[in-house]
Write an enzyme that holds these catalytic residues in place. Sequence first.
Site, PDB file in Angstrom:
ATOM      1  N   ASP A  72      13.418 -32.928 -10.310  1.00  0.00           N
ATOM      2  CA  ASP A  72      12.049 -32.936  -9.801  1.00  0.00           C
ATOM      3  C   ASP A  72      11.626 -31.589  -9.251  1.00  0.00           C
ATOM      4  O   ASP A  72      12.460 -30.741  -8.902  1.00  0.00           O
ATOM      5  CB  ASP A  72      11.889 -34.011  -8.725  1.00  0.00           C
ATOM      6  CG  ASP A  72      12.800 -33.789  -7.518  1.00  0.00           C
ATOM      7  OD1 ASP A  72      13.968 -33.402  -7.722  1.00  0.00           O
ATOM      8  OD2 ASP A  72      12.350 -34.014  -6.381  1.00  0.00           O
ATOM      9  N   GLU A 108      15.176 -34.962  -5.460  1.00  0.00           N
ATOM     10  CA  GLU A 108      15.787 -34.202  -4.367  1.00  0.00           C
ATOM     11  C   GLU A 108      14.740 -33.797  -3.342  1.00  0.00           C
ATOM     12  O   GLU A 108      15.026 -33.704  -2.139  1.00  0.00           O
ATOM     13  CB  GLU A 108      16.473 -32.952  -4.929  1.00  0.00           C
ATOM     14  CG  GLU A 108      17.266 -32.131  -3.907  1.00  0.00           C
ATOM     15  CD  GLU A 108      16.472 -31.021  -3.248  1.00  0.00           C
ATOM     16  OE1 GLU A 108      17.000 -30.377  -2.329  1.00  0.00           O
ATOM     17  OE2 GLU A 108      15.294 -30.793  -3.645  1.00  0.00           O
TER      18      GLU A 108
END
Length: 414
Positions: A84, A177
């Site tokens: 991400d 994350e």
Amino acid sequence: MDIIERFLSYTRINTTTSREKGAAGIMPSSDGQMELAKLLAKELEALGMEEVVLRDTAILTATLPSNIKGEQTIPTVSFFAHLDTSAEQTNDTNAQIVSYQGGDICLNPALEIILKESEFPELVNYVGDDIIVTDGTSLLGADDKAAIAAIMNALQVLKADPSIPHGTVKVAFVPDEEQGLRGAKAFDVESFGADFGYTLDCCGIGEFVHENWNAGDAIITFTGQSAHPMSAKGKLKNSLLMAHQFISMLPGGEAPQYTEGREGYYWVKELSGNSAKTVLKMDIRDFYKDGYRDRMAFLQNLSDSFAKLWGDSSISINLSDRYENVANSLEGDASFPIDIAKAAYARNNIEMKAIPMRGGYDGAVLSQKGLPCPNIFTGAHNFHSIYEYLPVNSLKAASNVVVDVIRITAEEAN
């Protein structure tokens, strides 16, 4: 595939994390993360990786088997990156490569968006290098697609040159994350089967992280007594004022805006409510185990004092641990991942600059789960910003370090 081509292809997939879906417990929180994971799974299979497994959470793992024959035991090393990108910007990335000759870089002439050397003086270190930048309307996504490209390129190098000795190598790409290390928290370290690992996340060339915060959360609820102002005397207990009094008793100067390096803090993160009920949310951070415990104990004691002052039902506190300092998992005999990384940096003529990370990263959670996991640089700068940039030679250096970590791990086992 060339490492730059790899990186650019990954940036074309929008993997912005979704805070709303993440808060609802959905993982991955955005469709782009699964799209990227599927692409990586195909590339891993094309490279000849084994045990390529893509889960419905977008957690992707794969194995490069050892090419060393014999009975010697070689530790299994692993590498992690996250899929991400941060939610600060949600636009698609339009990356461009600039041959940097010094001075400012115009990212977007139409919008007059300029990457200024006066604001980012470290640019002078990359005169003569190609630099990958955005068009000023999005993040670049080097956090953490530079890491993905570096790891994938390293695997390609090892497959193309069987003369490079290596033991078993594991890789993992995890989602979300950027909102509480959710992918790492869901990761099954035991079944993964690695002995130690490295994340690649953040930092300019040469930087290395093997310590970060011990991190905790506090949720403090103040319960007052509402009353109409015409008859409030002796009856009204304003929970908002109770919360402000609590905040005023926190140690002066121990907040993010006053601290640096290894200095810990209390961060008043959110305050919401009314005179009847107010909720205070705080982050607690300290590099040292004793200091962290002292901070949590201080908040508990302060809460107990308020209960005596305002009544037991007027305040409640919930203290919880978020993650530990990676350094806690790299003490004594467990410090060998640091030594291997240091040797790999030196082999590439890179001076290691160990820095304390004033934040969390996936390696903190993985280390706490029993997989020691310090952090190697990606080479990028200005994460979470439209001014994010990635020097090409730094990205190549990150991949070279990964290869040499793998090589040195095998050499030292012989």
